[in-house]
Design a protein around this motif. Structure first.
Motif, PDB file in Angstrom:
ATOM      1  N   VAL A  72       0.843  -1.202   0.000  1.00  0.00           N
ATOM      2  CA  VAL A  72       0.000   0.000   0.000  1.00  0.00           C
ATOM      3  C   VAL A  72       0.875   1.247   0.000  1.00  0.00           C
ATOM      4  O   VAL A  72       1.792   1.373   0.826  1.00  0.00           O
ATOM      5  N   PHE A  73       0.565   2.170  -0.915  1.00  0.00           N
ATOM      6  CA  PHE A  73       1.297   3.430  -1.036  1.00  0.00           C
ATOM      7  C   PHE A  73       0.369   4.594  -0.684  1.00  0.00           C
ATOM      8  O   PHE A  73      -0.861   4.476  -0.755  1.00  0.00           O
ATOM      9  N   HIS A  74       0.982   5.711  -0.298  1.00  0.00           N
ATOM     10  CA  HIS A  74       0.244   6.923   0.074  1.00  0.00           C
ATOM     11  C   HIS A  74       0.398   7.937  -1.046  1.00  0.00           C
ATOM     12  O   HIS A  74       1.517   8.282  -1.426  1.00  0.00           O
ATOM     13  N   GLY A  75      -0.737   8.407  -1.590  1.00  0.00           N
ATOM     14  CA  GLY A  75      -0.659   9.316  -2.717  1.00  0.00           C
ATOM     15  C   GLY A  75      -1.592  10.506  -2.597  1.00  0.00           C
ATOM     16  O   GLY A  75      -2.339  10.661  -1.627  1.00  0.00           O
ATOM     17  N   TRP A  76      -1.538  11.366  -3.614  1.00  0.00           N
ATOM     18  CA  TRP A  76      -2.354  12.580  -3.656  1.00  0.00           C
ATOM     19  C   TRP A  76      -3.041  12.654  -5.013  1.00  0.00           C
ATOM     20  O   TRP A  76      -2.408  12.604  -6.065  1.00  0.00           O
ATOM     21  N   ASP A  77      -4.372  12.742  -4.971  1.00  0.00           N
ATOM     22  CA  ASP A  77      -5.172  12.895  -6.184  1.00  0.00           C
ATOM     23  C   ASP A  77      -5.200  14.384  -6.546  1.00  0.00           C
ATOM     24  O   ASP A  77      -5.884  15.180  -5.901  1.00  0.00           O
ATOM     25  N   ASN A  78      -4.426  14.762  -7.559  1.00  0.00           N
ATOM     26  CA  ASN A  78      -4.302  16.179  -7.935  1.00  0.00           C
ATOM     27  C   ASN A  78      -5.596  16.749  -8.508  1.00  0.00           C
ATOM     28  O   ASN A  78      -5.829  17.958  -8.432  1.00  0.00           O
ATOM     29  N   THR A  79      -6.429  15.910  -9.078  1.00  0.00           N
ATOM     30  CA  THR A  79      -7.686  16.380  -9.669  1.00  0.00           C
ATOM     31  C   THR A  79      -8.702  16.740  -8.593  1.00  0.00           C
ATOM     32  O   THR A  79      -9.322  17.809  -8.624  1.00  0.00           O
ATOM     33  N   ASN A  80      -8.869  15.823  -7.619  1.00  0.00           N
ATOM     34  CA  ASN A  80      -9.881  16.026  -6.573  1.00  0.00           C
ATOM     35  C   ASN A  80      -9.313  16.604  -5.280  1.00  0.00           C
ATOM     36  O   ASN A  80     -10.046  16.825  -4.318  1.00  0.00           O
ATOM     37  N   LYS A  81      -7.974  16.838  -5.272  1.00  0.00           N
ATOM     38  CA  LYS A  81      -7.300  17.424  -4.114  1.00  0.00           C
ATOM     39  C   LYS A  81      -7.557  16.600  -2.839  1.00  0.00           C
ATOM     40  O   LYS A  81      -7.952  17.113  -1.798  1.00  0.00           O
ATOM     41  N   LYS A  82      -7.324  15.294  -2.952  1.00  0.00           N
ATOM     42  CA  LYS A  82      -7.548  14.394  -1.814  1.00  0.00           C
ATOM     43  C   LYS A  82      -6.397  13.406  -1.673  1.00  0.00           C
ATOM     44  O   LYS A  82      -5.763  13.031  -2.660  1.00  0.00           O
ATOM     45  N   GLU A  83      -6.155  12.972  -0.409  1.00  0.00           N
ATOM     46  CA  GLU A  83      -5.206  11.891  -0.174  1.00  0.00           C
ATOM     47  C   GLU A  83      -5.844  10.567  -0.595  1.00  0.00           C
ATOM     48  O   GLU A  83      -7.051  10.368  -0.411  1.00  0.00           O
ATOM     49  N   VAL A  84      -5.034   9.698  -1.157  1.00  0.00           N
ATOM     50  CA  VAL A  84      -5.542   8.391  -1.564  1.00  0.00           C
ATOM     51  C   VAL A  84      -4.589   7.291  -1.096  1.00  0.00           C
ATOM     52  O   VAL A  84      -3.387   7.512  -0.914  1.00  0.00           O
ATOM     53  N   ALA A  85      -5.154   6.117  -0.877  1.00  0.00           N
ATOM     54  CA  ALA A  85      -4.360   4.913  -0.602  1.00  0.00           C
ATOM     55  C   ALA A  85      -4.333   4.102  -1.886  1.00  0.00           C
ATOM     56  O   ALA A  85      -5.372   3.906  -2.532  1.00  0.00           O
TER      57      ALA A  85
END
Length: 334
Positions: A72-85
């Motif tokens: 599992v990696f920690h990321g950032w959704d640039n379109t919706n401005k949200k953290e994602v797993a």
């Protein structure tokens, strides 16, 4: 690390405080939360390219959690401005599981000599469970289903899955911060969360006719609001109306301390062999129930009680359906 089946055994053992020492349990716990991995287990360039095409960035190149099947990696959704797993399947995991299953199948006849349990049936049951865990399309559907049936509960939060960003090797979902259930130190908090977890499990199998099939402590988070956040939905058990009715009767008779009736419903379900003594089985059930049911009602764990009753199948050679075997594991971990 090289054998998936052995790691699965470690995960199951880590939940049994009654049969292993604290030192051994702490060692085994790493196989429920942070299974060892190497850089060869994932192709970071391939992952970055896929995420970049979907306007997602990684906070760091190393996984934040590692399981048997995936990282599992920690990321950032640039379109919706949200953290994602971002859950990524380990490279070659399907082939590793196939190899391990074939190796184990070749040893079934040897192990069968030392037990009355039907090893072949157990093998087939666990084979199906493992194959479901590597089916990411099925897991996405499981998450969506759990999200829908729990959306109105105020003590449970199911992460939202982004189906349009997921594929056969990657699942992108809502990132939720929280503390793992097995890291809760305060005894009162542990009891309170345990009661909520039992409530969650009973709601599922009595009302929704399903249950989370991999409910070890590493798969349950507590968020900042004290809400339970189950994760990892690769295994989901299903129950028929008949299964649900059996379990409801079982609980009713257990709570009424009518142990003879508990034996009778097992017999009526054709789960008992002709050579099984109904009296001896009723006495064994009484021995399990008495110390548990004599506690104040607030201290009684119905989940563990039901799990221990289902566990009598090994001692008395009771024929238990696969869905009940999986449910027993869930109950004992609650």
């Amino acid at each position: 690390r090289d054998n998936v089946l052995y790691i699965k055994i470690f995960q199951a053992l880590s939940s049994h405080e009654d049969i292993i020492s604290t030192e051994d349990r702490e060692y085994l716990l790493k196989y429920t939360e942070n299974v060892p991995y190497e850089r060869d287990d994932y192709d970071i360039i391939k992952i970055i390219r896929y995420l970049r095409d979907n306007d997602i960035s990684l906070f760091k190149l190393e996984p934040i959690a590692s399981g048997v099947i995936s990282l599992v990696f920690h990321g950032w959704d640039n379109t919706n401005k949200k953290e994602v797993a971002i859950k990524v399947k380990r490279k070659g995991i399907n082939n590793r599981i196939d190899k391990d299953l074939k190796d184990l199948k070749n040893q079934i006849d040897f192990f069968q000599k030392f037990t009355n349990l039907n090893i072949k049936d157990i093998y087939e049951e666990n084979k199906e469970i493992l194959m479901n865990q590597v089916n990411f399309a099925q897991e996405v559907n499981n998450i969506k289903f759990y999200h829908e049936i729990n959306k109105n509960l105020n003590y449970i939060k199911i992460p939202k899955v982004y189906e349009e960003l997921s594929n056969d090797d990657i699942i992108v979902m809502e990132y939720i911060r929280g503390k793992r259930l097995n890291n809760i130190i305060n005894t009162d908090d542990s009891i309170a969360y345990g009661n909520l977890l039992s409530k969650f499990i009973f709601k599922h199998f009595l009302i929704d006719r399903c249950f989370h099939g991999d409910m070890h402590p590493g798969n349950i988070l507590i968020n900042s609001k004290g809400i339970l956040v189950p994760i990892d939905f690769g295994i989901m058990g299903r129950l028929s109306n008949k299964d649900r009715q059996f379990l409801a009767l079982l609980l009713t008779y257990l709570l009424n301390k009518n142990y003879r009736k508990v034996v009778e419903i097992h017999s009526e379900a054709n789960m008992l062999g002709k050579d099984i003594s109904h009296d001896h089985l009723a006495q064994a059930i009484r021995a399990i129930c008495t110390p548990i049911l004599n506690k104040p009602i607030g201290d009684v764990s119905l989940a563990k009680l039901l799990g221990q009753i289902l566990g009598l199948s090994k001692e008395f050679n009771i024929e238990v359906q696969p869905q009940f075997t999986l449910l027993q594991k869930t109950m004992l971990m609650a």
